[in-house]
Design an enzyme around this catalytic site. Structure first.
Site, mmCIF file in Angstrom:
data_model
loop_
_atom_site.group_PDB
_atom_site.id
_atom_site.type_symbol
_atom_site.label_atom_id
_atom_site.label_comp_id
_atom_site.label_asym_id
_atom_site.label_seq_id
_atom_site.Cartn_x
_atom_site.Cartn_y
_atom_site.Cartn_z
ATOM 1 C CB CYS A 73 -8.448 53.756 41.574
ATOM 2 S SG CYS A 73 -7.450 52.998 40.272
ATOM 3 C CB CYS A 183 -6.605 46.023 42.910
ATOM 4 S SG CYS A 183 -7.867 46.392 41.663
#
Length: 259
Positions: A73, A183
């Site tokens: 992440c 992302c």
């Protein structure tokens, strides 16, 4: 120790794009993937909240015997990985937007970055961007709403296409030749992005680089598993397991876990 699993966590299902690269490069390794979908996206949350969520995920993976943890992440890496590395002896692999290769390879002196607010506003991203992209045009866009659509299974919706059109238009007008995906949810958009971007724009994500780094750190610590022929790959989510299973092309089944 070598047969213990690699732990991977993300704010949701997006980090499965990283898991796929790791599994491709290290097919013998056992893995445990944790999707904190109930708290997705991490981007709009403050640094303190992101650190606490990252600690919670780490503790759960360590309780399941993980030998290394991949923070799959961007937002959690840029906000929490220093705290995690200072707090635990376990090796951590982080992920951040691949602004360096884009900045070094651009011919038009313009690159685009699509990322979450938490990543773009982080100190780590600012430092990396300042080091490598100070002399080029960088068009940054917060991909607001994208993670939420992917988390609810609306990857191919009209709403997704509408959002991407809004975010990509300023990049196209600036004549970017590289688009950096900041992302881990975003690699699932690549087929759609290729449709919407000019043909010459190269799309960069960090998946393969993270897998290579994972292998290198396992080797460095003598933790590579070269024995297991039928590895166990476990997927847990505190959201809807069907959405994660669909992203894994039903080759693996996700389970609900309350955490």
């Amino acid at each position: 120790m070598n047969k213990q699993p690699i732990g991977i966590f993300d704010s949701g299902v997006g980090g499965t794009s990283i898991w796929q690269e790791i599994h491709k490069l290290l097919p013998n390794e056992n893995t445990i993937y944790l999707a904190d979908s109930a708290n997705a996206p991490y981007g709009p949350k403050g640094k303190d909240a992101i650190v606490q969520l990252s600690i919670k995920n780490t503790e759960l993976l360590l309780s399941k015997g993980c030998k290394l943890i991949v923070v799959a992440c961007n937002t959690a890496t840029t906000n929490a990985i220093k705290v995690l590395r200072d707090s635990y002896k376990t090796p951590f692999i982080g992920i951040e937007p691949a602004i360096k290769p884009a900045a070094l390879q651009t011919k038009t002196n313009a690159v685009g970055i699509l990322a979450t607010k938490g990543t773009l506003s982080s100190e780590l991203f600012s430092k990396t961007s300042g080091l490598f992209a100070s002399n080029i045009t960088v068009v940054e866009r917060v991909g607001e709403g994208i993670v939420e659509l992917i988390e609810k299974g609306a990857l191919h919706s009209k709403e997704m296409r509408h959002l991407l059109n809004i975010y990509l238009q300023p990049m196209i007008e600036a004549n970017i030749d590289h688009l950096v995906l900041g992302c881990t949810h975003y690699p699932y958009l690549i087929p759609l992005l290729k449709e919407m971007l000019p043909e010459h724009v190269k799309i960069i994500d960090s998946g393969a680089a993270v897998a290579k780094q994972t292998k290198a750190i396992l080797k460095q610590h003598g933790l590579l598993n070269i024995v297991t022929l039928m590895p166990e790959n476990l997927f847990y989510t505190n959201g809807d397991p069907a959405i994660m299973t669909s992203l894994l092309n039903a080759t693996h089944t996700a389970e609900y876990l309350d955490f």
